[in-house]
Design a protein around this motif. Structure first.
Motif, short mmCIF file in Angstrom:
data_model
loop_
_atom_site.label_atom_id
_atom_site.label_comp_id
_atom_site.label_asym_id
_atom_site.label_seq_id
_atom_site.Cartn_x
_atom_site.Cartn_y
_atom_site.Cartn_z
N ALA A 120 6.35 6.69 1.00
CA ALA A 120 6.48 5.41 1.05
C ALA A 120 6.25 5.26 2.74
N HIS A 121 7.44 6.24 3.59
CA HIS A 121 7.55 5.95 4.60
C HIS A 121 6.38 6.91 5.56
N ILE A 122 5.97 7.71 5.36
CA ILE A 122 4.46 8.31 5.62
C ILE A 122 2.66 7.56 5.70
N ILE A 153 1.61 0.81 13.76
CA ILE A 153 1.12 -0.84 14.37
C ILE A 153 1.33 0.15 16.62
N TYR A 154 2.88 0.12 16.91
CA TYR A 154 3.77 0.93 18.02
C TYR A 154 2.70 2.09 18.58
N LEU A 155 2.71 2.76 17.44
CA LEU A 155 1.96 4.09 17.99
C LEU A 155 0.56 4.32 18.13
N LEU A 180 0.57 -1.25 0.32
CA LEU A 180 0.24 -0.33 0.10
C LEU A 180 1.45 1.41 0.05
N ALA A 181 1.65 1.06 1.07
CA ALA A 181 2.64 2.63 0.96
C ALA A 181 3.08 2.83 -0.78
N LEU A 237 0.87 5.60 8.35
CA LEU A 237 -0.13 5.85 7.94
C LEU A 237 -1.21 4.92 8.42
N PHE A 238 -1.24 3.47 7.17
CA PHE A 238 -1.66 2.30 7.19
C PHE A 238 -1.62 1.15 8.42
#
Length: 252
Positions: free
Chosen positions: A182-184, A141-143, A113-114, A188-189
């Motif tokens: 890709a990072h952001i 996921i950790y966030l 998805l990224a 988000l995903f």
């Protein structure tokens, strides 16, 4: 959650998905570079890179496998080591908490998805490769755990992942040649999918196994000073310090 207490062999046994992904990283990296630097003595490495790299125009033309293959490809030594060490540090707890199948699905799906977001937001000739989008998905996921599922993460781990995540996001915008999309979007995903992924998860320290990953008050009394378990634990600390130092050295 992020300090390994296992031996090398028990790490491989406990985290087969992460071990396999890292092995794929290294094999493909060595294969590609062996072909480039030995004038074809090791064949097909150039083809792996040519047909595996993400390239916006070719993806738009129908080569959709390029949304997945870049997740496992790296070219520079620092690139493959940084991403592989990050996966070794931050992946094991999620592989245990989610289960092998769900962890692999989440890792590949978020990375894909990224890369889809990258394809939509970049120009025809933009190329990219690397596992960073999928790894930022793990951070997402950790966030979510830090925000909504504090029952799944201890305070020290929450502080550590928050610092690493802030530094990683800052570095995303100030370093050259970074796939910002890709990072952001990976972050988000990962955050958006965390709720269903973690629905039946248990805290990492509450998952039993035969290698004593759980906290035990008397565990240190039963260990030899130079045990392989203690050595592997110190290697984990060194890896974390190298990651932090590497990030800081690029910031200042």
């Amino acid at each position: 959650m992020f300090i390994r207490n296992e031996t090398f062999s028990s790490f491989i046994r406990n985290y087969p998905i992460i071990t396999t992904i890292v092995v794929i990283h290294l094999i493909l990296f060595l294969w590609i570079n062996a072909t480039l630097f030995t004038n074809g003595l090791f064949p097909f490495g150039d083809k792996i890179l040519m047909y595996g790299v993400g390239q916006t125009g070719q993806i738009e033309a129908g080569e959709y496998w390029r949304l997945v293959t870049p997740i496992f490809l790296h070219q520079g030594t620092g690139h493959v080591l940084f991403n592989s060490i990050s996966l070794i540090l931050f992946g094991p707890a999620l592989e245990r908490m989610l289960g092998k199948g769900k962890f692999l699905l989440a890792y590949v799906a978020i990375g894909t998805l990224a890369n889809i977001a990258t394809t939509i937001l970049t120009g025809t000739f933009y190329t990219h490769l690397g596992a960073s989008g999928a790894i930022f998905g793990l951070f997402g996921i950790y966030l979510y755990m830090v925000w909504k599922r504090k029952d799944l993460i201890d305070w020290a781990s929450a502080q550590m992942i928050t610092v690493i995540l802030v530094l990683g996001v800052v570095m995303t915008f100030i370093r050259p040649n970074i796939n910002i999309a890709a990072h952001i979007f990976g972050l988000l995903f990962g955050f958006l999918f965390a709720s269903p992924l973690l629905r039946h998860a248990r805290p990492f320290y509450a998952i039993p196994n035969d290698n004593e990953i759980r906290f035990q008050p008397n565990r240190w009394k039963r260990r030899r000073f130079f045990s392989s378990e203690k050595l592997f634990r110190w290697i984990g600390w060194v890896f974390i310090m190298l990651v932090i130092i590497g990030i800081l050295s690029r910031l200042f």
